[in-house]
Enzyme design. Structure first.
Site, PDB file in Angstrom:
ATOM      1  N   MET A 171       0.793  -1.277  -0.016  1.00  0.00           N
ATOM      2  CA  MET A 171      -0.057  -0.292  -0.045  1.00  0.00           C
ATOM      3  C   MET A 171       0.867   1.129  -0.066  1.00  0.00           C
ATOM      4  O   MET A 171       0.601   2.254   0.308  1.00  0.00           O
ATOM      5  CB  MET A 171      -1.065  -0.117   1.213  1.00  0.00           C
ATOM      6  CG  MET A 171      -1.936  -1.273   1.196  1.00  0.00           C
ATOM      7  SD  MET A 171      -3.412  -1.065   2.169  1.00  0.00           S
ATOM      8  CE  MET A 171      -2.893  -0.789   3.835  1.00  0.00           C
ATOM      9  N   GLY A 224      11.434  -3.017   5.147  1.00  0.00           N
ATOM     10  CA  GLY A 224      10.792  -4.195   4.994  1.00  0.00           C
ATOM     11  C   GLY A 224      10.313  -4.628   3.844  1.00  0.00           C
ATOM     12  O   GLY A 224      10.344  -5.942   3.213  1.00  0.00           O
ATOM     13  N   HIS A 225       9.426  -3.667   3.094  1.00  0.00           N
ATOM     14  CA  HIS A 225       8.874  -3.974   1.737  1.00  0.00           C
ATOM     15  C   HIS A 225      10.411  -4.091   0.778  1.00  0.00           C
ATOM     16  O   HIS A 225      10.091  -5.214   0.198  1.00  0.00           O
ATOM     17  CB  HIS A 225       8.448  -2.751   1.073  1.00  0.00           C
ATOM     18  CG  HIS A 225       7.088  -2.209   2.063  1.00  0.00           C
ATOM     19  ND1 HIS A 225       7.024  -1.023   2.592  1.00  0.00           N
ATOM     20  CD2 HIS A 225       5.670  -2.903   1.990  1.00  0.00           C
ATOM     21  CE1 HIS A 225       5.842  -0.796   3.053  1.00  0.00           C
ATOM     22  NE2 HIS A 225       5.096  -2.024   2.857  1.00  0.00           N
ATOM     23  N   GLY A 256       5.048 -10.503   4.486  1.00  0.00           N
ATOM     24  CA  GLY A 256       5.790 -10.299   5.443  1.00  0.00           C
ATOM     25  C   GLY A 256       5.317 -11.131   6.897  1.00  0.00           C
ATOM     26  O   GLY A 256       3.780 -11.064   6.776  1.00  0.00           O
ATOM     27  N   GLU A 257       5.995 -11.710   7.424  1.00  0.00           N
ATOM     28  CA  GLU A 257       5.647 -12.394   8.646  1.00  0.00           C
ATOM     29  C   GLU A 257       5.223 -11.333   9.753  1.00  0.00           C
ATOM     30  O   GLU A 257       4.756 -11.810  10.627  1.00  0.00           O
ATOM     31  CB  GLU A 257       6.569 -13.265   9.161  1.00  0.00           C
ATOM     32  CG  GLU A 257       6.888 -14.544   8.194  1.00  0.00           C
ATOM     33  CD  GLU A 257       8.011 -15.441   8.798  1.00  0.00           C
ATOM     34  OE1 GLU A 257       8.898 -15.033   9.350  1.00  0.00           O
ATOM     35  OE2 GLU A 257       7.962 -16.734   8.224  1.00  0.00           O
ATOM     36  N   GLN A 294      -2.394 -11.947   8.276  1.00  0.00           N
ATOM     37  CA  GLN A 294      -2.849 -11.783   6.923  1.00  0.00           C
ATOM     38  C   GLN A 294      -2.043 -12.817   6.106  1.00  0.00           C
ATOM     39  O   GLN A 294      -2.643 -13.515   5.090  1.00  0.00           O
ATOM     40  CB  GLN A 294      -2.153 -10.555   6.685  1.00  0.00           C
ATOM     41  CG  GLN A 294      -2.266 -10.108   5.017  1.00  0.00           C
ATOM     42  CD  GLN A 294      -1.659  -8.752   4.765  1.00  0.00           C
ATOM     43  OE1 GLN A 294      -2.726  -7.976   4.910  1.00  0.00           O
ATOM     44  NE2 GLN A 294      -0.736  -8.395   4.408  1.00  0.00           N
ATOM     45  N   ARG A 321       2.831   2.575   8.943  1.00  0.00           N
ATOM     46  CA  ARG A 321       2.106   3.136  10.021  1.00  0.00           C
ATOM     47  C   ARG A 321       3.003   3.664  11.229  1.00  0.00           C
ATOM     48  O   ARG A 321       2.272   4.626  11.931  1.00  0.00           O
ATOM     49  CB  ARG A 321       1.110   2.177  10.685  1.00  0.00           C
ATOM     50  CG  ARG A 321      -0.550   2.203   9.914  1.00  0.00           C
ATOM     51  CD  ARG A 321      -1.514   1.443  10.430  1.00  0.00           C
ATOM     52  NE  ARG A 321      -2.675   1.513   9.723  1.00  0.00           N
ATOM     53  CZ  ARG A 321      -2.972   0.456   8.839  1.00  0.00           C
ATOM     54  NH1 ARG A 321      -2.341  -0.537   8.466  1.00  0.00           N
ATOM     55  NH2 ARG A 321      -3.995   0.371   8.096  1.00  0.00           N
TER      56      ARG A 321
HETATM   57  O1  PAF Z   1      -0.187  -5.832   3.651  1.00  0.00           O
HETATM   58  C1  PAF Z   1      -0.755  -4.843   3.075  1.00  0.00           C
HETATM   59  O2  PAF Z   1       0.104  -3.931   2.658  1.00  0.00           O
HETATM   60  C2  PAF Z   1      -1.911  -5.017   2.419  1.00  0.00           C
HETATM   61  O3  PAF Z   1      -3.049  -5.696   3.569  1.00  0.00           O
HETATM   62  C3  PAF Z   1      -1.922  -5.664   0.987  1.00  0.00           C
HETATM   63  C4  PAF Z   1      -1.425  -7.176   1.104  1.00  0.00           C
HETATM   64  C5  PAF Z   1      -1.048  -5.021   0.003  1.00  0.00           C
HETATM   65  C6  PAF Z   1      -3.423  -5.893   0.536  1.00  0.00           C
HETATM   66  O4  PAF Z   1      -3.864  -4.326   0.338  1.00  0.00           O
END
Ligand code: PAF
Length: 223
Positions: free
Chosen positions: A30, A36-37, A148-149, A154, A188
């Site tokens: 997002m 991390g990303h 990610g863990e 999720q 966040r």
């Molecule tokens: O983890 C996130 O950033 C979101 O939940 C995802 C997997 C991109 C779905 O909108």
């Protein structure tokens, strides 16, 4: 890096890659990217021939409109970071591209996992995640997708989604990236006040202390 906002253009590029037998790795995000990303992008670059990252702030997974409004957005910097990491494709759809018929959320039966922990406090959140991740998997049809863990629940929901919808993708769980003080990296975190930010690392310290108490780590690993 190629940047596509339209599904059609993205798919036409991916079809050319598939014709060359390239494997496709997918990192859904997002935005407001952090290390991390970027570690997921690195992992995808290692495993797949072509890495596609998506940036889309998905409205249907926000049960609180204020949280959606305040979600950090940093597109120019995100593009720079992705280019530095040699991401091949950025998919940057708008709302109409992803929700042409309005914000309709699919209802999944994820089982008991859906109603505990985060699911208990964020009504409809996981159906929103399931809806958007399904749409992305249908559009991109990746060989691998990286999660990610940090968002462990999720990750479990996405694995269940893959079973429910019989997607061919292989889900690759990726280790949590942390700040030097132990706080897990998260977009966040930018929303924490100074005092919340100072307190937040105690979560990780508490987890480590718990692990020490049950003998999963040694005292030296606590330091
Ligand atoms: O983890 C996130 O950033 C979101 O939940 C995802 C997997 C991109 C779905 O909108």
């Amino acid at each position: 890096m190629h940047i596509y906002s339209s599904t059609e253009q993205l798919q036409s590029f991916l079809n050319q890659e598939r014709n060359k037998n390239s494997s496709i790795g997918f990192v859904p995000t997002m935005g407001a990217l952090h290390d991390g990303h970027l570690s997921l992008i690195e992992k995808s670059n290692d495993l797949a021939n072509v890495t596609v990252c998506s940036i889309f702030v998905n409205p249907t997974q926000f049960n609180n409109p204020n949280d959606l409004d305040k979600y950090p957005r940093a597109l120019d910097n995100d593009i720079k970071l992705l280019e530095q990491k040699k991401c091949d494709v950025l998919f940057l759809p708008n709302q109409t591209e992803m929700y042409p018929k309005g914000q309709i959320t699919e209802a999944f039966d994820f089982g008991p996992i859906e109603n505990v922990m985060e699911g208990k406090h964020r009504q409809g959140h996981f159906n929103g995640v399931g809806t958007i991740v399904s749409k992305f998997f249908e559009i991109i049809n990746p060989d691998y997708a990286f999660f990610g863990e940090k968002d462990y629940q999720q990750l479990a929901i996405v694995k269940r989604l893959v079973e429910i919808k019989a997607f061919k993708v292989k889900i690759i769980p990726c280790k949590i990236s942390r700040n030097a003080d132990g706080l897990a990296l998260s977009s966040r975190n930018a929303r924490l006040s100074k005092s919340q930010r100072a307190t937040a690392p105690f979560i990780y310290k508490a987890i480590l202390n718990g692990k020490l108490l049950v003998g999963k780590i040694s005292p030296s690993e606590l330091a």
